[in-house]
Design an enzyme around this catalytic site. Structure first.
Site, short mmCIF file in Angstrom:
data_model
loop_
_atom_site.label_atom_id
_atom_site.label_comp_id
_atom_site.label_asym_id
_atom_site.label_seq_id
_atom_site.Cartn_x
_atom_site.Cartn_y
_atom_site.Cartn_z
N HIS A 1 4.36 -4.48 3.81
CA HIS A 1 5.32 -5.57 3.60
C HIS A 1 5.72 -6.12 4.97
CE1 HIS A 1 9.27 -7.27 2.48
NE2 HIS A 1 8.84 -7.27 1.24
N ASP B 1 7.61 3.73 4.83
CA ASP B 1 8.38 2.74 4.08
C ASP B 1 8.26 3.09 2.60
OD1 ASP B 1 9.14 0.59 2.52
OD2 ASP B 1 7.96 -0.90 3.61
N GLN C 1 8.66 0.90 -2.26
CA GLN C 1 7.96 0.79 -3.55
C GLN C 1 7.56 2.14 -4.13
OE1 GLN C 1 7.69 -1.81 -5.42
NE2 GLN C 1 8.25 -3.43 -3.99
N LYS D 1 15.82 -1.04 -5.50
CA LYS D 1 14.50 -0.85 -6.11
C LYS D 1 14.50 0.36 -7.04
CE LYS D 1 12.21 -3.64 -2.97
NZ LYS D 1 11.56 -4.91 -3.27
N CYS E 1 5.73 -11.29 0.18
CA CYS E 1 6.09 -10.81 1.53
C CYS E 1 5.07 -9.81 2.05
CB CYS E 1 7.48 -10.16 1.56
SG CYS E 1 8.77 -11.25 1.05
#
Ligand code: PMP
Length: 406
Positions: free
Chosen positions: A124, A201, A204, A227, A365
């Site tokens: 991202h 990261d 997700q 999220k 993104c």
């Protein structure tokens, strides 16, 4: 068997119970953000109704209650990702702020001209731009692990990118465009064998697959509350204690100090050192409630439910004339990406919205990821614990209608 009863679960989410453009809302934009259950909404409302207060500094009853609840939320995060201590949990605004924090503290402190940082092509923008900026400022080079045509990272190339000047590796756990689950355990092992620290990261991955930061052996892990059925404006940086202890502060202000004169400041210990100013108490507490909610349902049950739904969606979508599925990674969660022949991506999004179906239609993104597979944009339905086969069926019927009318 599916252990989640998504029809029942939907009742916990008031926003899902509405009509959009004359149709029952079908929320398939969970990759962008998830909806919030009453358990989270009520927890935040209760905070403002009964014990809103600034924390740490106040020596009165409500301040003590707010402080306890805020620190309890930190412990909930600790347990959810199996960190060794709650002192390793820093509250921030979200993933974006978290990665910027690490780039601007760790990066600023340790990068020198000629050094190298590695990200991945699947990342991202939030895991590219902060590193690009600190690299430009420090005279360093940013490199990216490439992806193959299925949307899988090519790990053999990762090893070749590492040089004696590589100082940091920062990669996504799950890609937001194809749903690729990266083999971050292997990436961390390789990086650590060269003494390079790693940030994962987790924006997700956090809501879709179990995360155990100790088992991964990662140095940093970052995610956003929104999220995972929590509020906006709250997120987490996990950092291993020995690293945080040596890390310079980011923003200066109240709470991050132990003593201030006009000439000099003594900084607080982590995590307070990295939480300057009045924190987002209500939403941290809301995030704690969201993690309780997910824990109660069981992340493995959620993963299994979403996996079945995603595979069902891929099967059904593949049969639609003129529909091309993009990316077929070996391991994936919860995401489907596609384009339609002769119908632009933004238009597809608008036509689905007319049918009450919310999906993301754009570049997500993650432009380098889409471009690596030869696309600029895609339509992206993403699934969560409250989605059902009926939701997928409605998507498929709407798409057949859109394709048929062209
Ligand atoms: N990384 C990934 C993989 C994401 O999907 C997102 C959100 N789209 C982010 C980072 C940024 O998260 P936030 O906007 O909550 O800071």
């Amino acid at each position: 068997v599916d252990t989640l009863n998504s029809e029942e679960i939907k009742k916990d989410f008031p926003v899902l119970n509405q009509q959009v453009n004359g149709h029952d809302l079908v929320w398939l934009d969970n990759g962008a953000t998830t909806q919030k259950p009453l358990q989270v909404i009520d927890k935040i409302s209760d905070y403002y109704k009964t014990y809103n207060s600034n924390i740490h500094r106040g020596a009165h009853t409500l301040a003590a209650r707010a402080t306890d609840a805020y620190e309890e939320a930190r412990e909930k995060v600790q347990h959810f990702i199996n960190a060794a201590s709650s002192e390793e949990i820093i509250f921030v605004r979200g993933t974006t702020e978290g990665i910027n924090l690490v780039a601007q503290t760790y990066g600023r402190q340790y990068l020198t001209p000629g050094d190298e940082v590695i990200v991945s092509e699947l990342d991202h923008h939030a895991n590219i731009v902060p590193w690009q900026r600190i690299c430009q400022e420090k005279g360093c080079t940013l490199k990216a692990i490439p992806t193959d045509k299925n949307g899988d990272l090519v790990l053999s190339e990762f090893e070749r990118l590492i040089t004696p000047r590589t100082r940091f590796v920062s990669v996504g756990h799950v890609n937001n465009t194809f749903g690729t689950i990266n083999d971050v355990k292997r990436i961390i092992e390789i990086a650590h064998s060269h003494n390079i620290p790693v940030l994962i990261d987790g924006a997700q991955s956090i809501a879709h697959t179990p995360v155990d930061v100790q088992q991964l052996g990662t140095d940093f892990f970052v995610f956003s509350g929104h999220k995972i059925y929590g509020p906006n404006g709250i997120g987490v940086v996990y950092g291993r204690k020995d690293i945080l202890d040596k890390m310079q502060p980011w923003q200066g202000g109240g709470n991050m100090i132990t003593d201030v004169t006009i000439e000099h400041t003594e900084y607080n210990v982590p995590p307070a050192r990295f939480e300057a100013g009045t924190p987002n108490v209500a939403d941290a507490i809301g995030l704690g409630a969201a993690l309780d909610y997910v824990r109660h349902l069981g992340i493995r049950n959620i993963e299994a439910h979403e996996h079945k739904l995603t595979e069902y969606a891929r099967e059904q979508l593949a049969q639609i004339k003129g529909l091309t599925l993009i990316g077929n990674p070996k391991h994936r969660v919860s995401v489907v990406s596609f384009v339609l022949d002769g119908i632009a991506v933004p238009e597809t999004g608008t036509l689905l919205d007319k049918e009450g179906i919310a999906v993301r239609a754009g570049h997500h993104c993650a432009q380098p990821a889409l471009r690596a597979l030869g696309y600029e944009m895609s339509v992206r339905p993403t699934f969560a614990l409250y989605n059902t086969r009926e939701d997928v069926d409605k998507l498929v019927i709407a798409l057949r209608k859109i394709v048929g009318s062209k």
